[in-house]
Design a protein around this motif. Structure first.
Motif, PDB file in Angstrom:
ATOM      1  N   THR A  30      59.179  -0.070  23.951  1.00 39.57           N
ATOM      2  CA  THR A  30      59.095  -1.130  22.940  1.00 39.57           C
ATOM      3  C   THR A  30      59.719  -0.643  21.641  1.00 39.57           C
ATOM      4  O   THR A  30      59.866   0.558  21.424  1.00 39.57           O
ATOM      5  CB  THR A  30      57.629  -1.535  22.666  1.00 39.57           C
ATOM      6  OG1 THR A  30      56.928  -0.407  22.137  1.00 39.57           O
ATOM      7  CG2 THR A  30      56.942  -2.037  23.927  1.00 39.57           C
ATOM      8  N   GLY A  31      60.061  -1.596  20.770  1.00 41.55           N
ATOM      9  CA  GLY A  31      60.585  -1.208  19.470  1.00 41.55           C
ATOM     10  C   GLY A  31      60.926  -2.405  18.612  1.00 41.55           C
ATOM     11  O   GLY A  31      60.901  -3.552  19.069  1.00 41.55           O
ATOM     12  N   ILE A  32      61.247  -2.113  17.372  1.00 43.22           N
ATOM     13  CA  ILE A  32      61.593  -3.128  16.381  1.00 43.22           C
ATOM     14  C   ILE A  32      63.099  -3.342  16.373  1.00 43.22           C
ATOM     15  O   ILE A  32      63.870  -2.377  16.439  1.00 43.22           O
ATOM     16  CB  ILE A  32      61.103  -2.683  14.983  1.00 43.22           C
ATOM     17  CG1 ILE A  32      59.575  -2.572  14.974  1.00 43.22           C
ATOM     18  CG2 ILE A  32      61.588  -3.645  13.899  1.00 43.22           C
ATOM     19  CD1 ILE A  32      59.026  -1.914  13.716  1.00 43.22           C
ATOM     20  N   ILE A  33      63.504  -4.599  16.272  1.00 44.33           N
ATOM     21  CA  ILE A  33      64.922  -4.939  16.158  1.00 44.33           C
ATOM     22  C   ILE A  33      65.377  -4.647  14.733  1.00 44.33           C
ATOM     23  O   ILE A  33      64.740  -5.072  13.768  1.00 44.33           O
ATOM     24  CB  ILE A  33      65.159  -6.423  16.505  1.00 44.33           C
ATOM     25  CG1 ILE A  33      64.671  -6.726  17.924  1.00 44.33           C
ATOM     26  CG2 ILE A  33      66.632  -6.791  16.327  1.00 44.33           C
ATOM     27  CD1 ILE A  33      64.643  -8.211  18.264  1.00 44.33           C
ATOM     28  N   ASP A  34      66.472  -3.915  14.601  1.00 43.30           N
ATOM     29  CA  ASP A  34      67.030  -3.624  13.283  1.00 43.30           C
ATOM     30  C   ASP A  34      67.711  -4.869  12.714  1.00 43.30           C
ATOM     31  O   ASP A  34      68.181  -5.725  13.473  1.00 43.30           O
ATOM     32  CB  ASP A  34      68.058  -2.494  13.365  1.00 43.30           C
ATOM     33  CG  ASP A  34      67.433  -1.136  13.626  1.00 43.30           C
ATOM     34  OD1 ASP A  34      66.224  -0.955  13.325  1.00 43.30           O
ATOM     35  OD2 ASP A  34      68.149  -0.244  14.130  1.00 43.30           O
ATOM     36  N   PRO A  35      67.797  -4.992  11.377  1.00 37.82           N
ATOM     37  CA  PRO A  35      68.497  -6.134  10.783  1.00 37.82           C
ATOM     38  C   PRO A  35      69.928  -6.242  11.322  1.00 37.82           C
ATOM     39  O   PRO A  35      70.654  -5.249  11.381  1.00 37.82           O
ATOM     40  CB  PRO A  35      68.502  -5.814   9.286  1.00 37.82           C
ATOM     41  CG  PRO A  35      67.304  -4.934   9.096  1.00 37.82           C
ATOM     42  CD  PRO A  35      67.234  -4.105  10.354  1.00 37.82           C
ATOM     43  N   MET A  65      61.542   7.561  17.140  1.00 42.26           N
ATOM     44  CA  MET A  65      61.955   7.389  15.755  1.00 42.26           C
ATOM     45  C   MET A  65      60.761   6.831  14.986  1.00 42.26           C
ATOM     46  O   MET A  65      60.078   5.936  15.442  1.00 42.26           O
ATOM     47  CB  MET A  65      63.149   6.442  15.708  1.00 42.26           C
ATOM     48  CG  MET A  65      63.558   6.048  14.313  1.00 42.26           C
ATOM     49  SD  MET A  65      65.003   4.989  14.320  1.00 42.26           S
ATOM     50  CE  MET A  65      66.231   6.195  13.943  1.00 42.26           C
ATOM     51  N   PRO A  66      60.518   7.347  13.794  1.00 42.22           N
ATOM     52  CA  PRO A  66      59.408   6.826  12.985  1.00 42.22           C
ATOM     53  C   PRO A  66      59.709   5.417  12.470  1.00 42.22           C
ATOM     54  O   PRO A  66      60.711   4.825  12.824  1.00 42.22           O
ATOM     55  CB  PRO A  66      59.319   7.840  11.843  1.00 42.22           C
ATOM     56  CG  PRO A  66      60.652   8.493  11.779  1.00 42.22           C
ATOM     57  CD  PRO A  66      61.221   8.437  13.164  1.00 42.22           C
ATOM     58  N   THR A  67      58.837   4.917  11.618  1.00 39.33           N
ATOM     59  CA  THR A  67      59.005   3.578  11.060  1.00 39.33           C
ATOM     60  C   THR A  67      60.415   3.426  10.474  1.00 39.33           C
ATOM     61  O   THR A  67      60.858   4.275   9.695  1.00 39.33           O
ATOM     62  CB  THR A  67      57.956   3.329   9.959  1.00 39.33           C
ATOM     63  OG1 THR A  67      56.661   3.551  10.514  1.00 39.33           O
ATOM     64  CG2 THR A  67      58.054   1.922   9.416  1.00 39.33           C
ATOM     65  N   PRO A  68      61.118   2.359  10.844  1.00 36.69           N
ATOM     66  CA  PRO A  68      62.485   2.173  10.330  1.00 36.69           C
ATOM     67  C   PRO A  68      62.525   2.111   8.803  1.00 36.69           C
ATOM     68  O   PRO A  68      61.598   1.605   8.160  1.00 36.69           O
ATOM     69  CB  PRO A  68      62.911   0.830  10.938  1.00 36.69           C
ATOM     70  CG  PRO A  68      62.039   0.650  12.134  1.00 36.69           C
ATOM     71  CD  PRO A  68      60.738   1.305  11.789  1.00 36.69           C
ATOM     72  N   ASP A  69      63.618   2.595   8.241  1.00 36.42           N
ATOM     73  CA  ASP A  69      63.779   2.622   6.782  1.00 36.42           C
ATOM     74  C   ASP A  69      63.655   1.235   6.163  1.00 36.42           C
ATOM     75  O   ASP A  69      63.093   1.088   5.080  1.00 36.42           O
ATOM     76  CB  ASP A  69      65.138   3.233   6.402  1.00 36.42           C
ATOM     77  CG  ASP A  69      65.195   4.730   6.665  1.00 36.42           C
ATOM     78  OD1 ASP A  69      64.114   5.375   6.762  1.00 36.42           O
ATOM     79  OD2 ASP A  69      66.314   5.270   6.782  1.00 36.42           O
TER      80      ASP A  69
END
Length: 157
Positions: free
Chosen positions: A49-54, A1-5
């Protein structure tokens, strides 16, 4: 998935200024092997790895990233390391500071394959014969493999 919105929306407001983000590393283990993928952006071989969503729980983010990036269902077993990654400056000038939460995870099902384009290849690598990954990723894996150790936290002085 690209950069989160949500990151793109924040970037519209702050430009390239440093952005603090929380991320996860899922060190997925199965039968003496670890799941690694080759990143499409820089070619590095890393765990998931990845970013945690709000609003998302960190362990849920680790499981989501494993499914989105490698097509595998995992069980998140425990937190093994909490640390701040040195500031990252991307080719476009964006700066990010990441707090990484590394989890030891177990494979449940699915054959790994690159799902969303973040990885060009994914597969299992023997823990006793890992290719060079760089100190940062090797430390994440080592902490996950150390069964008896409690979670390690940097700082606290």
């Amino acid at each position: 998935m690209p950069t989160p919105d949500f990151v793109l929306a924040l970037r519209e407001k702050i430009g390239h200024e440093p952005l603090f983000l929380a991320g996860v590393t899922a060190v997925v283990l199965h039968e003496g092997r670890v799941l690694l993928g080759r990143r499409s952006d820089d070619g590095a071989l890393t765990p998931i790895t990845g970013i945690i969503d709000p609003g998302e729980e960190p362990a849920d983010a680790a499981a989501r990233e494993a499914l989105e990036e490698a097509g595998v269902v995992i069980r998140v077993d425990r937190l093994v390391w909490v640390h701040q990654i040195p500031r990252v400056t991307y080719a476009n000038g964006d700066q990010s500071d990441y707090l990484d939460l590394t989890f030891r995870c177990s494979w449940v099902s699915g054959e790994p394959y690159p799902v969303d384009g973040e990885m060009t290849e994914v597969g299992w690598y023997g823990l006793d014969a890992l290719p060079p990954l760089g100190d940062e990723m090797e430390r994440r894996i080592a902490r996950a493999v150390a069964d008896a150790e409690p979670a390690h936290f940097e700082g606290g002085r």
